[in-house]
Structure formats: structure tokens, C-alpha cells
Motif scaffolding. Structure first.
Motif, PDB file in Angstrom:
ATOM      1  N   SER A   9     -20.740 -21.350 -30.162  1.00  0.00           N
ATOM      2  CA  SER A   9     -20.665 -22.072 -31.435  1.00  0.00           C
ATOM      3  C   SER A   9     -21.407 -23.401 -31.334  1.00  0.00           C
ATOM      4  O   SER A   9     -22.176 -23.768 -32.228  1.00  0.00           O
TER       5      SER A   9
ATOM      6  N   ASN B 112     -24.390 -20.662 -32.821  1.00  0.00           N
ATOM      7  CA  ASN B 112     -24.008 -19.340 -33.300  1.00  0.00           C
ATOM      8  C   ASN B 112     -22.895 -19.491 -34.335  1.00  0.00           C
ATOM      9  O   ASN B 112     -21.746 -19.742 -33.995  1.00  0.00           O
TER      10      ASN B 112
ATOM     11  N   ASP C  47     -21.460 -17.331 -36.045  1.00  0.00           N
ATOM     12  CA  ASP C  47     -20.498 -16.229 -36.071  1.00  0.00           C
ATOM     13  C   ASP C  47     -19.270 -16.522 -35.214  1.00  0.00           C
ATOM     14  O   ASP C  47     -18.287 -15.790 -35.268  1.00  0.00           O
ATOM     15  N   GLU C  48     -19.336 -17.559 -34.419  1.00  0.00           N
ATOM     16  CA  GLU C  48     -18.225 -17.924 -33.539  1.00  0.00           C
ATOM     17  C   GLU C  48     -17.342 -18.978 -34.209  1.00  0.00           C
ATOM     18  O   GLU C  48     -17.799 -19.724 -35.073  1.00  0.00           O
TER      19      GLU C  48
END
Length: 117
Positions: free
Chosen positions: A48, A52, A54-55
């Protein structure tokens, strides 16, 4: 329920984006193993931080861990120090700069467990 398992449940409550990870651990391990779970939390937090999306948000995770670490509960500290702080990237590795964002309690514990970073 032990304090370390409660720590995991409290993290999932506070940062609901960890719910899928939690459910996966419960399914695969027939329960949750806090140290194993926090290894994955560390990886997700670093991912993250590196961008990212998505985290689960790394800031929320660090805030939660700072609050929990400040309680001074040995079972909680053992998981946070051993399976989170000690697993953060070493100097020169992607994501190591995350340690500069640790709150004062986490930073002090990190300095004790990894004095060279």
C-alpha cells in the motif's frame, strides 16, 4: 479469546479492507494465527505504501498499530514487534522509507528491535 487474537479482530474491525485476508486465514488455518496473519499485514502495508491501491491503506494500519502498541500489553507487543516491525523492509529495499512514518511508540520499538534500520 487471547489478546493477540483480539488484536487481529480489532484490526479487521478498524480496517475492514483486511476482512478478506482474515477470512482466508481462518479458512486455511482453521482459525487465525496472529503472527502468520501479521506477516501478511506487513506485506500488504508495504505494498500500500508503495502505491498499490488494492491493499488496505497503510496510514490506517500504522495508526491502529500505534494505538495498540501504546497500550503496553505484552501479548499485543509481541505480535506487533516480532511479526510486523521486524518484518518491515531493510534499508535499500523497496518500502523501507515506511519506517519514517511510524508513530513515536512504534518508532521506539522499531529502533530497539532493528537498531540499524
Amino acid at each position: 479469546m487471547t489478546r493477540d487474537v483480539q488484536l487481529v479482530k480489532d484490526l479487521v474491525t478498524r480496517v475492514p479492507a483486511f476482512e478478506d485476508l482474515y477470512e482466508s486465514h481462518v479458512f486455511n488455518e482453521d482459525g487465525v494465527l496472529p503472527h502468520v496473519f501479521f506477516w501478511d499485514v506487513t506485506l500488504a502495508t508495504v505494498d500500500s505504501y508503495l502505491g498499490n491501491e488494492d491493499e488496505p491503506d497503510w496510514r490506517s494500519t500504522l495508526e491502529f498499530l500505534e494505538e495498540q502498541s501504546a497500550l503496553g500489553v505484552p501479548e499485543i507487543d509481541e505480535v506487533i514487534v516480532t511479526s510486523f516491525l521486524n518484518s518491515l523492509p531493510f534499508p535499500g529495499k523497496p518500502g523501507h522509507e515506511l519506517v519514517e512514518h511510524l508513530g513515536p511508540v512504534l518508532a521506539a520499538k522499531f529502533a530497539r528491535v532493528r537498531p540499524t534500520g
